[in-house]
Write an enzyme that holds these catalytic residues in place. Sequence first.
Site, PDB file in Angstrom:
ATOM      1  N   SER A 100      51.549  10.591  22.328  1.00 23.90           N
ATOM      2  CA  SER A 100      50.962  11.056  23.595  1.00 23.90           C
ATOM      3  C   SER A 100      50.557   9.873  24.475  1.00 23.90           C
ATOM      4  O   SER A 100      49.487   9.855  25.089  1.00 23.90           O
ATOM      5  CB  SER A 100      49.732  11.945  23.334  1.00 23.90           C
ATOM      6  OG  SER A 100      49.410  12.694  24.480  1.00 23.90           O
TER       7      SER A 100
ATOM      8  N   SER B 135      47.277  16.488  28.702  1.00 17.08           N
ATOM      9  CA  SER B 135      48.530  15.881  28.236  1.00 17.08           C
ATOM     10  C   SER B 135      49.692  16.853  28.121  1.00 17.08           C
ATOM     11  O   SER B 135      50.822  16.435  27.839  1.00 17.08           O
ATOM     12  CB  SER B 135      48.304  15.198  26.885  1.00 17.08           C
ATOM     13  OG  SER B 135      47.621  13.977  27.055  1.00 17.08           O
TER      14      SER B 135
ATOM     15  N   LYS C 113      52.900  16.173  29.910  1.00 18.03           N
ATOM     16  CA  LYS C 113      53.966  15.355  29.331  1.00 18.03           C
ATOM     17  C   LYS C 113      55.159  16.194  28.885  1.00 18.03           C
ATOM     18  O   LYS C 113      56.262  15.660  28.701  1.00 18.03           O
ATOM     19  CB  LYS C 113      53.414  14.533  28.159  1.00 18.03           C
ATOM     20  CG  LYS C 113      52.352  13.502  28.561  1.00 18.03           C
ATOM     21  CD  LYS C 113      51.919  12.659  27.377  1.00 18.03           C
ATOM     22  CE  LYS C 113      50.961  11.556  27.812  1.00 18.03           C
ATOM     23  NZ  LYS C 113      49.554  11.942  27.718  1.00 18.03           N
TER      24      LYS C 113
END
Length: 420
Positions: A123, A61, A64
């Site tokens: 997230s 993640s 991101k």
Amino acid sequence: MLSRFLPILLRLWLALAFVVPLGAAQAQTITTTAPHALVMDFDTQTVLFEKGADDPVPPASLAKLMTAELVFRDLKKGRITLDTQFYISEHAWKTGRQGGTMFARVNTNIRVEDLLRGLIVQSGNDAAVALAEGIGGSEQNFAAMMNVRAAELGMAHTHFTDSWGGADPAQVTTARDMAILAEHILKTYPNYYHYFGEKEFTWSKIRQLNRNPILSMDVNGDGLKVGNEKDGDYNIVGSAVYRGRRLIVVLLGAKTARERAEEARRLFNWGFHGFDAKTLFNANETVGTAKVYGGAKDEVPLVSDAPIKVLVQRGSPERLTGKIVYTGPLIAPVSAGETVARLKVYQGATLVLDLPLKTAEADEQGPLPERARDAALELGVQLFHKGLAMAMHSLEKKASGQAAAPKTSATAPAESSVTP
């Protein structure tokens, strides 16, 4: 072109040479159980610690963060606003079911600001895809934009294939590249950085807490992002402030969420203590010179727009050494303010500082005889390099028994170096 070692000013030698062991003090040491880590001081960009910082690993993640950067850039340029609405496609909705999600409803429109909170605080994979499709037209196009942007920022070992960090062997990053991205976000988008410090966000009546553990620690953490692979490898890019100093800590590959949190805490606490700041050069002070071919002058001075500072560990027996690196010589005419070189400062074998240097003044083309002299010298150097390459090729051929075409290069990095 000519590759030469240039004389560096005594000023640099003095600036670096005085950092010596202080009395009987022992140098602090730190290690971490995480296989990949980097600690950077934000103001000076000094690397205080690194371990496997250039090894490519899956970002999960942390991808991101680059998605957020592209959104921040469009907001800053006025291409979109926080009230712009993006559509939640079926692809975005389905991707949200593969991990983190903000529970966005398919076939609805959501404000960019809410999607940012869904991306950063929760997230949400669905938020990432919605933002990617809204800005890039498709996630594939957006991934290409992410890679262009990564290259622009100097993230040399990073490659993205999607906006949310899916498990793809081609999707990789490094601890150093993530530190570069975090430093850029902090410096370039202060108006939007507060989203990383928000501890919770509610969407579709579902309240979710920010997964970043340093937000609730005693290290004064205020961002940025965590991530982990499905079967482990817990990652964090964090930032915190103590007594006016900001640190960026990157940990990749921790085996558990608890290990990730505790190791990040240890590195922050270590980094905030035991270092002294040293000013090597003031803003616009000459750091060194770069050779110019065909110019009215033989060389131009190199400077930095901002003061050049470095953090030095107290009691460390390792002196600082520095060198100026550029591809040279420069070809006249040269304008003032051109970024043409980099200053690299090492503590022992660790590269602690890597900053751009600019030309302090212009250099116009010199008279024809001067240019002819430089051209003749350059030709001689090229012939020397070619002869050297052929000799090396002959030796390699004898050693290996294989034939291969010799490689020659007329351009090489020139360096000014100093070892106190």
